[in-house]
Design an enzyme around this catalytic site. Sequence first.
Site, PDB file in Angstrom:
ATOM      1  N   HIS A  17       0.871  -1.183   0.000  1.00 61.77           N
ATOM      2  CA  HIS A  17       0.000   0.000   0.000  1.00 61.77           C
ATOM      3  C   HIS A  17       0.899   1.221   0.000  1.00 61.77           C
ATOM      4  CE1 HIS A  17      -3.775   2.198   1.659  1.00 61.77           C
ATOM      5  NE2 HIS A  17      -2.906   3.101   1.209  1.00 61.77           N
ATOM      6  N   HIS A  19       1.521   5.319  -1.895  1.00 59.92           N
ATOM      7  CA  HIS A  19       1.085   6.415  -2.756  1.00 59.92           C
ATOM      8  C   HIS A  19       2.311   7.024  -3.430  1.00 59.92           C
ATOM      9  CE1 HIS A  19      -3.037   6.521  -1.077  1.00 59.92           C
ATOM     10  NE2 HIS A  19      -2.437   6.122   0.023  1.00 59.92           N
ATOM     11  N   LYS A 100      -9.379  -0.673  -5.429  1.00 64.49           N
ATOM     12  CA  LYS A 100      -9.347   0.005  -4.135  1.00 64.49           C
ATOM     13  C   LYS A 100     -10.655   0.744  -3.886  1.00 64.49           C
ATOM     14  CE  LYS A 100      -7.786   1.660  -0.272  1.00 64.49           C
ATOM     15  NZ  LYS A 100      -6.540   2.429  -0.114  1.00 64.49           N
ATOM     16  N   HIS A 137     -10.415   0.719   2.232  1.00 67.68           N
ATOM     17  CA  HIS A 137     -10.127   1.729   3.245  1.00 67.68           C
ATOM     18  C   HIS A 137     -11.247   1.605   4.269  1.00 67.68           C
ATOM     19  CE1 HIS A 137      -8.631   5.858   4.535  1.00 67.68           C
ATOM     20  NE2 HIS A 137      -9.690   5.637   5.298  1.00 67.68           N
ATOM     21  N   HIS A 177      -4.483  -0.612   6.290  1.00 63.67           N
ATOM     22  CA  HIS A 177      -3.946   0.214   7.379  1.00 63.67           C
ATOM     23  C   HIS A 177      -4.790   0.152   8.660  1.00 63.67           C
ATOM     24  CE1 HIS A 177      -6.886   2.789   5.504  1.00 63.67           C
ATOM     25  NE2 HIS A 177      -6.077   3.203   4.558  1.00 63.67           N
ATOM     26  N   ASP A 247       1.181   2.700   3.485  1.00 61.86           N
ATOM     27  CA  ASP A 247       0.332   3.881   3.286  1.00 61.86           C
ATOM     28  C   ASP A 247       1.179   5.147   3.306  1.00 61.86           C
ATOM     29  OD1 ASP A 247      -1.968   5.352   2.804  1.00 61.86           O
ATOM     30  OD2 ASP A 247      -2.568   5.433   4.909  1.00 61.86           O
TER      31      ASP A 247
END
Length: 349
Positions: A17, A19, A100, A137, A177, A247
């Site tokens: 995970h 970004h 996602k 999420h 997360h 994350d």
Amino acid sequence: MATPTDTLTLPYAADFHVHLRHGDMMRMVTPTLRSGGVNVAYVMPNLVPPIKTTEEALRYKAELEAIEPRVTYLMTLYLTPELTPEEIHKAAAAGIAGVKSYPRGVTTNSDAGVESYEIYYPVFEAMEACGMVLNLHGEVPSDADKGVCVLNAEEKFLPWLRTLHERFPRLRIVLEHATTKAAVDMVKSLGDTVGCTITAHHLCLVVDDWAGKPHSFCKPVAKYPYDRQALRDVVKEGHPRFFLGSDSAPHTRNTKECAQACAGVYTTPALVPYLAALFDELNCLDKLQGFACDFGRRFYGVQAGLDEGAMTLKRGNWEVPSVYAAATENGSLEVVPFKAGQKLGWQLQ
């Protein structure tokens, strides 16, 4: 694993995970995957605009590979009403790994997120058939009238996780997360097709550590000490369905150090050293390889990066840089990392 005294040898980690943004930020942060000890990156699709089609995901992957070709990028699509079962089959054939789901408005770039899951059941059936992973999420939107806020939004979401697993028992689902004991307990209670990612920063933080401290502020927010202890306990246990998903979410310094700070903690450049220092503190260095390198690959059914050789960490007193910066056409881009200026007990050689 080598002796845990002065050196530690591990396969390169797999971050399930992360970004990586786009534009100047993408060009700055993508090379730091390797310097942080990662050679497999499960890339989030919440760009502006979001990655919603197979073609968009493949173009994004090509951009990332051009910047750092030594990393395997596993791509995802953003769950929106435009996503069809036909697109799922097309994406799976092209090697797209997952989809996602963001509840609407709960975190950065989630305005196109989900309000209800029932309308997506045909998409989930196609994903189940194709072997794609659903990444959740796990929060519901804050609602004062319903008693929902950032501190209980994850726990309020968990019945959805159970419902989706019961409705689609062969669909691999990852609760992203996790921050609460309730989430750990829920994932443990479900079947082998349900996994869970845990971040380096949530293993370190509680609510007092982010309140008024923008560089430790993320969504979902870190919770209570007993919640953090549950996360630590499950990684010390070496539970195979709990694995690394950082994350890591970079934001420019000026968008963090302001009245309405963006949610996100940047851990990519020192991800494995952060973990080594914490696992050493918790007296469970022997569990680090499973958590960071093995369990996630096993859950996703990927062996990427394991044939590359090993990385070596050395015990020491390394100081995390106060800022990572890059020159751009519009000036300097600055991102403050997690634990900026603090000493870590381990560093990558």
